[in-house]
Enzyme design. Sequence first.
Site, PDB file in Angstrom:
ATOM      1  CD  GLN A  65       9.721  -6.001  30.560  1.00 15.00           C
ATOM      2  OE1 GLN A  65       8.990  -5.020  30.657  1.00 15.00           O
ATOM      3  NE2 GLN A  65       9.650  -7.024  31.399  1.00 15.00           N
ATOM      4  CG  ASP A 120      11.613  -6.345  42.141  1.00 16.17           C
ATOM      5  OD1 ASP A 120      11.215  -6.546  43.302  1.00 16.17           O
ATOM      6  OD2 ASP A 120      11.124  -5.470  41.410  1.00 16.17           O
ATOM      7  CD  GLU A 140       7.643 -10.189  36.041  1.00 13.23           C
ATOM      8  OE1 GLU A 140       7.350  -9.406  36.950  1.00 13.23           O
ATOM      9  OE2 GLU A 140       7.807  -9.843  34.839  1.00 13.23           O
ATOM     10  CG  ASP A 172      -1.296 -12.172  30.265  1.00 11.78           C
ATOM     11  OD1 ASP A 172      -1.338 -11.251  31.111  1.00 11.78           O
ATOM     12  OD2 ASP A 172      -1.875 -12.126  29.176  1.00 11.78           O
ATOM     13  N   GLY A 173      -0.272 -12.006  33.842  1.00  8.81           N
ATOM     14  CA  GLY A 173      -1.058 -11.694  35.030  1.00  8.81           C
ATOM     15  C   GLY A 173      -2.470 -11.258  34.702  1.00  8.81           C
ATOM     16  CG  ASP A 191       5.795  -4.540  42.130  1.00  8.92           C
ATOM     17  OD1 ASP A 191       5.975  -3.421  41.618  1.00  8.92           O
ATOM     18  OD2 ASP A 191       6.694  -5.202  42.669  1.00  8.92           O
ATOM     19  N   PRO A 198       4.181  -4.100  28.264  1.00  4.58           N
ATOM     20  CG  PRO A 198       5.863  -5.433  29.172  1.00  4.58           C
ATOM     21  CD  PRO A 198       5.644  -4.264  28.277  1.00  4.58           C
TER      22      PRO A 198
HETATM   23  N1  SPD Z   1       8.048   4.093  36.911  1.00  4.34           N
HETATM   24  C1  SPD Z   1       8.340   2.896  37.563  1.00  4.34           C
HETATM   25  C2  SPD Z   1       7.176   2.155  38.069  1.00  4.34           C
HETATM   26  C3  SPD Z   1       7.667   0.853  38.511  1.00  4.34           C
HETATM   27  C4  SPD Z   1       6.779   0.098  39.358  1.00  4.34           C
HETATM   28  N2  SPD Z   1       7.258  -1.224  39.675  1.00  4.34           N
HETATM   29  C5  SPD Z   1       8.543  -1.324  40.214  1.00  4.34           C
HETATM   30  C6  SPD Z   1       8.926  -2.726  40.509  1.00  4.34           C
HETATM   31  C7  SPD Z   1       9.467  -2.889  41.869  1.00  4.34           C
HETATM   32  N3  SPD Z   1       9.200  -4.155  42.398  1.00  4.34           N
END
Ligand code: SPD
Length: 317
Positions: A65, A120, A140, A172-173, A191, A198
């Site tokens: 991405q 993150d 991740e 790959d989760g 998350d 992806p």
């Molecule tokens: N539309 C955004 C959705 C994002 C969800 N994940 C955000 C990552 C924060 N840790």
Amino acid sequence: MVSWRAVVTAPQPAMRKSGMRNRPPSMSASSAAPAPTPGWIDEIFDGVRYGLAGRVIAEQQSAFQRVTIIDSARYGKGLLLDGCWMTAERQERHYHEALVHPALCGAERIERVLVIGGGDGGTARECLRHAGVQHLDMVEIDGLVVEWSQQHLPSIGGGCWSDPRFHLTVGDGIAWVANAADASYDVVIVDGSDPAGPAEGLFNRAFFEHCHRILRPGGVFATQSESPEAFRAVHIDTVKLLRQVFGHADPLYGWVPMYPSGWWSWTFAATDGPRYRQPKPERAAAVAPGCEIWSPRWQNGAFEAIPAAIERELAAS
Ligand code: SPD
């Protein structure tokens, strides 16, 4: 497939046109991106801009991405993936506290936690505030997201990166969940980004069934479940599917001001009843004083704040 979002900024030398995330036609009727507005970074969805005044400080196409780091006056540094807002230093707690604490305060046990996505570090950081967590796997897919979050957004992951309980796999989760042993986690948290690119495979029945399989009895599953306004159909389909797979699932409603519509949801699921709605008092008391948004009272209101039409639609299924 239609192009559904774009980040539009002041002219930046590193800007690429590739990597625009495509959203399934059922999710969007996006129109062409308007001309850039100098000095602004926008996520554009369905005729609306969600933007911050700021500048791009790093941007690169990873294997998965387009990864963009920005700096803004309002929310500090932030991250976009394929032009979609993910997080920002002075806004991330809305999202991470809402995703984590209903699950971590409601599960019977919390020794073993799995986070899918979350590059993150904000979700892992909130999980690790719970002293009962002994082992946290985070999977991740995009190593660049981790690397740039550590470099540009260190406050979001906080101490998670060096916590001895934290185990990062860049991979790959979906495959991780498919290969994990039955009943191997107390809490599974997804998350991910939106269900395109992806993250598309993080919203389907096969994935949810594996998440159900790998949870121990008394476990809780949690996922971000999109906006009840901007992505209503995806939101409703996700909640319905989780109810079918787990038996119990409920959306919780809150805010992430820079996301489309600003109105967001997280959905929690469990097999033995809606235990995610009843925070264990000792765990809640330990983490609530350090929260900006979450508290047992806030959580109760956020579960109850289900819009009437969505409640009817979910009940009709
Ligand atoms: N539309 C955004 C959705 C994002 C969800 N994940 C955000 C990552 C924060 N840790």
